[in-house]
Design a protein around this motif. Structure first.
Motif, PDB file in Angstrom:
ATOM      1  N   ALA A 269     -47.771   8.330   9.755  1.00 55.51           N
ATOM      2  CA  ALA A 269     -47.903   7.976  11.161  1.00 55.51           C
ATOM      3  C   ALA A 269     -47.930   6.462  11.349  1.00 55.51           C
ATOM      4  CB  ALA A 269     -49.176   8.595  11.735  1.00 55.51           C
TER       5      ALA A 269
ATOM      6  N   ALA B 243     -55.147   5.602   0.281  1.00 60.85           N
ATOM      7  CA  ALA B 243     -54.967   6.790   1.120  1.00 60.85           C
ATOM      8  C   ALA B 243     -54.388   7.969   0.356  1.00 60.85           C
ATOM      9  CB  ALA B 243     -54.056   6.445   2.299  1.00 60.85           C
TER      10      ALA B 243
ATOM     11  N   TYR C 214     -51.882  10.370  20.210  1.00 64.29           N
ATOM     12  CA  TYR C 214     -52.414  10.237  18.852  1.00 64.29           C
ATOM     13  C   TYR C 214     -53.111   8.897  18.678  1.00 64.29           C
ATOM     14  CZ  TYR C 214     -52.756   9.589  13.873  1.00 64.29           C
ATOM     15  OH  TYR C 214     -53.229   9.344  12.615  1.00 64.29           O
TER      16      TYR C 214
ATOM     17  N   GLU D  64     -57.270   5.880   9.720  1.00 59.64           N
ATOM     18  CA  GLU D  64     -57.450   7.261   9.307  1.00 59.64           C
ATOM     19  C   GLU D  64     -56.719   7.583   8.000  1.00 59.64           C
ATOM     20  OE1 GLU D  64     -56.227   9.571  12.651  1.00 59.64           O
ATOM     21  OE2 GLU D  64     -58.070   9.149  13.779  1.00 59.64           O
TER      22      GLU D  64
ATOM     23  N   ALA E 131     -53.994   4.952  13.089  1.00 57.99           N
ATOM     24  CA  ALA E 131     -53.410   5.686  11.965  1.00 57.99           C
ATOM     25  C   ALA E 131     -53.773   5.024  10.639  1.00 57.99           C
ATOM     26  CB  ALA E 131     -51.898   5.766  12.126  1.00 57.99           C
TER      27      ALA E 131
ATOM     28  N   ARG F 254     -55.151  11.757   0.989  1.00 54.12           N
ATOM     29  CA  ARG F 254     -55.823  11.917   2.282  1.00 54.12           C
ATOM     30  C   ARG F 254     -54.851  11.767   3.433  1.00 54.12           C
ATOM     31  NH1 ARG F 254     -58.997   8.369   3.822  1.00 54.12           N
ATOM     32  NH2 ARG F 254     -58.619   6.666   2.398  1.00 54.12           N
ATOM     33  N   VAL F 255     -53.546  11.770   3.153  1.00 51.99           N
ATOM     34  CA  VAL F 255     -52.563  11.574   4.203  1.00 51.99           C
ATOM     35  C   VAL F 255     -52.412  12.852   5.012  1.00 51.99           C
ATOM     36  CG1 VAL F 255     -50.170  11.027   4.696  1.00 51.99           C
ATOM     37  CG2 VAL F 255     -51.336   9.884   2.821  1.00 51.99           C
ATOM     38  N   ARG F 256     -52.606  12.730   6.330  1.00 55.94           N
ATOM     39  CA  ARG F 256     -52.395  13.849   7.232  1.00 55.94           C
ATOM     40  C   ARG F 256     -51.037  13.662   7.889  1.00 55.94           C
ATOM     41  NH1 ARG F 256     -57.402  12.336   7.202  1.00 55.94           N
ATOM     42  NH2 ARG F 256     -57.142  10.742   8.795  1.00 55.94           N
ATOM     43  N   LEU F 257     -50.112  14.569   7.649  1.00 54.91           N
ATOM     44  CA  LEU F 257     -48.740  14.388   8.085  1.00 54.91           C
ATOM     45  C   LEU F 257     -48.536  14.982   9.473  1.00 54.91           C
ATOM     46  CD1 LEU F 257     -46.872  15.317   4.807  1.00 54.91           C
ATOM     47  CD2 LEU F 257     -47.724  13.098   5.540  1.00 54.91           C
ATOM     48  N   PRO F 258     -48.038  14.178  10.433  1.00 58.91           N
ATOM     49  CA  PRO F 258     -47.700  14.731  11.736  1.00 58.91           C
ATOM     50  C   PRO F 258     -46.530  15.702  11.588  1.00 58.91           C
ATOM     51  CG  PRO F 258     -47.831  12.324  11.786  1.00 58.91           C
ATOM     52  CD  PRO F 258     -47.835  12.747  10.351  1.00 58.91           C
TER      53      PRO F 258
ATOM     54  N   ASN G  69     -53.498   7.666   7.588  1.00 54.74           N
ATOM     55  CA  ASN G  69     -52.306   8.459   7.876  1.00 54.74           C
ATOM     56  C   ASN G  69     -51.084   7.567   7.672  1.00 54.74           C
ATOM     57  OD1 ASN G  69     -50.248  10.064   8.939  1.00 54.74           O
ATOM     58  ND2 ASN G  69     -51.624  10.983  10.464  1.00 54.74           N
TER      59      ASN G  69
END
Length: 317
Positions: A139, A277, A308, A134, A131, A280-284, A136
């Motif tokens: 996460a 980041a 994940y 990436e 995480a 660019r944060v991808r939220l679960p 994230n």
């Protein structure tokens, strides 16, 4: 590093104060040293052997090597093929915060046993690293807190309070203060003992009893710690070496690699490249987060956590 050995030691800006490591070592040997933070090392392949608490401890695939702050330990391969692992180094303040919110531990929290067999927690640690890679943030932070909570519930307890009671312990503490203050030009053992009004062997014995290592080993460890802080602040490795008392940069390189696991140059480059980041944060999903947290508090029945970011066995660290 030797053939087949790889390591990355870095930080993620959204996990402040937490060091991260991925490594595969074969011939690597960590000398006796300590960390200011907790060590949570999740073994993916092979076996690590580390001297801790008066004996050798063995952590194989599916196990975690757990070391409390300021606890002397070593590290080496336990099998010819070495070991591959991922590690997180949370600060004592962060672990205390998590313990206060999620456990009934009173006092300063820490780990009771240095090795814990728990493939679920091993997977969680590797997911934290993925995480962070990436970008994230949600996460990474969630998974880290889930992992620390689980480990404290399975293997946590209050750390014993260290109290200076004996004259020898007080002398050792004074010796440590002198060495910290005069790190670049420390006195010899005889001179140090004379300054403190004791004998060299009495000082050596008291220091070992208090800090788990002789003064010269402790000093090398302390120099590397200070060098890390200087490198974090942008000081060049050669200058850092001189400031902490190493004879030159190769001298720093040798000891730094045997304690931190990577050379100072590589360590500093990662610090300079701490990723931003933002944006660019991808939220679960909320469902995913609830499932993660609920599984921390329920019996696992041997199940693995959601997939994940779980690294495959063949994946490079």
């Amino acid at each position: 590093m030797g053939s087949g050995e790889r390591a990355r030691h870095w930080q993620y800006s959204e996990l402040p104060g937490v060091d991260l490591l991925r490594a595969r070592y074969v011939r690597k040997t960590f000398v006796r040293h300590t960390h200011e933070h907790f060590v949570i090392a999740a073994i993916a392949d092979g076996v690590e052997v580390f001297h801790h608490g008066g004996g050798d401890q063995y952590a194989g695939a599916g196990a975690l090597a757990l070391v409390n702050p300021d606890t002397p330990h070593t590290g080496r391969a336990g099998v010819p093929e070495g070991w591959r692992y991922g590690a997180v180094y949370p600060s004592p303040d962060l672990v205390a915060e998590i313990a206060a919110e999620t456990t009934v531990i009173r006092g300063t929290p820490g780990f009771v046993r240095p090795v814990l067999e728990d493939p679920y927690a091993v997977a969680l640690v590797h997911q934290v690293l993925r995480a962070a890679d990436e970008g994230n943030a949600l996460a990474a932070d969630t998974l880290l807190r889930v992992a620390v909570t689980r480990l404290l519930r399975l293997n946590g307890g209050p750390l014993p309070q260290r109290e200076v009671r004996t004259a020898g312990a007080r002398t050792a503490a004074r010796a440590r203060e002198v060495l910290e203050a005069r790190m670049a030009e420390p006195p010899g053992l005889e001179r140090l003992a004379e300054e403190l009004g004791t004998s060299p062997f009495a000082l050596l014995r008291a220091f070992r009893e208090s800090y788990g290592m002789p003064p010269h080993t402790w000093l090398t460890d302390a120099r590397v710690r200070r060098a890390r802080r200087l490198l974090d602040g942008g000081t060049a490795p050669a200058e850092a070496a001189a400031l902490v008392g190493f004879t030159d940069q190769p001298h720093l390189n040798r000891h730094f690699s045997r304690i931190v696991g990577v050379p100072p140059g590589a360590y500093q480059r990662e610090r300079k490249n701490v990723q931003d980041a933002a944006g660019r944060v991808r939220l679960p999903s909320g469902t995913w987060q609830i499932r993660q947290l609920s599984q921390t508090y329920e019996p696992m029945d041997g199940r693995m956590p959601p997939s994940y970011g779980t690294p495959s066995v063949s994946e490079s660290p």
